[in-house]
Design an enzyme around this catalytic site. Structure first.
Site, short mmCIF file in Angstrom:
data_model
loop_
_atom_site.label_atom_id
_atom_site.label_comp_id
_atom_site.label_asym_id
_atom_site.label_seq_id
_atom_site.Cartn_x
_atom_site.Cartn_y
_atom_site.Cartn_z
N ASP A 95 0.85 -1.19 0.00
CA ASP A 95 0.00 0.00 0.00
C ASP A 95 0.88 1.24 0.00
OD1 ASP A 95 -2.31 1.86 0.84
OD2 ASP A 95 -3.30 -0.08 0.89
N HIS A 126 -3.42 6.08 3.86
CA HIS A 126 -4.26 4.97 3.41
C HIS A 126 -3.75 3.62 3.90
CE1 HIS A 126 -5.94 2.09 0.42
NE2 HIS A 126 -6.99 2.89 0.47
N SER A 342 -11.03 -0.72 -0.89
CA SER A 342 -9.74 -0.85 -0.21
C SER A 342 -9.92 -1.37 1.20
CB SER A 342 -9.04 0.51 -0.15
OG SER A 342 -8.78 1.03 -1.42
#
Length: 461
Positions: A95, A126, A342
């Protein structure tokens, strides 16, 4: 009258199934046997330059991320923890990096493909949010990750704050080529470091008629899933704006009943989600609302395997102080609620870690089968919207499947390629379609003949 009859006949023929797929019609990708997995050594694939300030996730005013969200409640984690908390599992987070802290203390450095760091940094927020969903630690509030006893491996593979110093040609294809190369290396690196669950929540979408070379990526995915026995979980993709760093994808048409031999409608795909489309090696995850319904932004496709909560998420901030967060700043620095496939992928990766811990004798293919076989099915067959259905953590840990008479506790079996589902016997349905088509053609021809006969009997004006 004659023209109308033949127009009706032509329309009938099309509906009956004589359909020509577009020139770019695709099918499930095939791993090139001659392709070799790339080196997994971390480091920038191309010189990168920071173009924007880092983002820090935070708390939306008037909210409390410490209160259990409906998404977390949906999985009934306290009941699941009676059987497993993810002990002994290493989950790779490919990520934007992971920022360790009090709520994320068990994070190993896996390297960086953006800069020359160890991967324990997160300029976007994130990756840390996804990591918190997978294995965030419980505190004096209601939040906890799915598998708090698991360890995490942070591999920084992308950042929206960085871009290549030089670029040429089509910018979309250039970025996609870079993303695919980085992802291939990151997956190999994660597998070589011993991760048995690999979470990929950053995806690349391309039009089906404008693809890039993915031979190395296919080899890397097969290497991790088969040779290294890793469960690879990926986000399906988002078709609209959401609290995610991945670019927006285009939607795909759903099942086309005029093509019974292609029930998942591969031939109708117009937008491809990478790496989700690499079936059967990747478990692709769609998003659900807090009520368990498909999220409007969740990208449909024939690769979707399962669905999990993906809206109004709370997790761990990349501030580094252990604070929780439920928002990421948008372009105007306003905190936006966390929603996206996600985060749904993070929940599935967490449950995969629980299953691998409880059933160490299962190989990667069997773990995926257990997750999908115990999902709440919205339909009798897998759909392009939610796959096998909604993730059920407790069922995945407790159900005894027909093929597992010993409860999955048998010694590990040799790992083989995930089986490609056998073609479904569609003979009865094909016969029905053929009969309907023939009847339609006969009716059309009869109508045309009658029209011609009437035309001949009518006086000429």
């Amino acid at each position: 009258m004659i023209r109308a009859a033949f127009a009706c006949l032509a329309a009938t023929v099309v509906v009956a199934g004589w359909w020509t797929p577009p020139a770019w019609a695709i099918g499930p990708p095939v791993v090139d046997a001659a392709a070799q997995p790339p080196s997994g050594d971390p480091g920038p694939v191309a010189p990168m330059e920071q173009r924007g300030a880092c983002s820090v996730s935070g708390v939306i005013p008037g909210t409390d991320p410490g209160v259990p969200t409906p998404s977390q409640t949906m999985l009934n984690l306290p009941a699941a923890w009676q059987f497993s908390r993810g002990e002994g599992q290493l989950v790779a987070i490919i990520d934007t990096g992971v920022q360790p802290g009090p709520r994320l203390p068990n994070v190993d450095a896996g390297g960086d493909f953006v800069e020359s760091t160890d991967g324990l940094t997160d300029c976007d927020g994130h990756g840390t949010l996804v990591a918190g969903i997978v294995a965030g630690q419980p505190g004096n509030d209601g939040f906890s990750g799915v598998a708090p006893a698991a360890r995490l491996l942070s591999i920084r593979a992308m950042s929206t704050k960085f871009s290549p110093r030089t670029s040429g040609g089509d910018p979309q294809l250039a970025q996609a080529t870079l993303d695919v190369a980085v992802l291939a290396g990151a997956i190999v690196h994660a597998a070589d470091l011993g991760a048995k669950v690999i979470n990929v929540s950053t995806i690349t979408c391309l039009p089906a008629d404008r693809m890039v070379d993915q031979a190395a990526l296919g080899a890397a995915i097969r290497y991790a899933a088969v040779d290294k026995d890793a469960v690879i979980v990926a986000a399906a993709g988002n078709t609209g704006a959401s609290g995610s760093v991945s670019a927006s994808c285009d939607s795909n048409p759903l099942t086309d009943l005029s093509r019974p031999d292609d029930p998942r409608n591969w031939a109708g795909v117009t937008s491809v989600s990478i790496p989700s489309w690499w079936q059967p090696y990747v478990l692709s995850v769609a998003s659900l609302t807090s009520a368990g319904q498909p999220s409007k932004f969740s990208m449909p496709g024939p690769w979707v395997g399962i669905a999990a909560p993906g809206e109004n998420i709370a997790s761990v901030s990349n501030s580094g102080d252990g604070a929780l967060a439920n928002g990421l700043p948008d372009a105007h620095q306003k905190l936006v609620a966390l929603s996206g496939t996600s985060y749904a992928a993070g929940y599935v990766s967490g449950v995969a870690a629980l299953v691998r811990s409880r059933y160490p004798g299962l190989n990667a293919t069997e773990v995926v089968r257990r997750l999908t076989a115990t999902a709440h099915r919205g339909a009798r067959e897998s759909s392009n919207i939610v796959g096998a259905g909604n993730l059920d953590a407790v069922a995945a840990l407790t159900w005894q499947l027909p093929a597992e008479p010993g409860g999955g506790a048998a010694p590990a079996k040799p790992v083989a390629d995930p089986p490609v589902p056998a073609p479904k016997d569609t003979t009865p349905r094909n016969v029905a379609f053929a009969g309907a088509a023939a009847l339609s053609v006969l009716v059309g021809l009869t109508a045309a003949t009658v029209a011609i006969a009437r035309r001949r009997r009518e006086p000429t004006e």
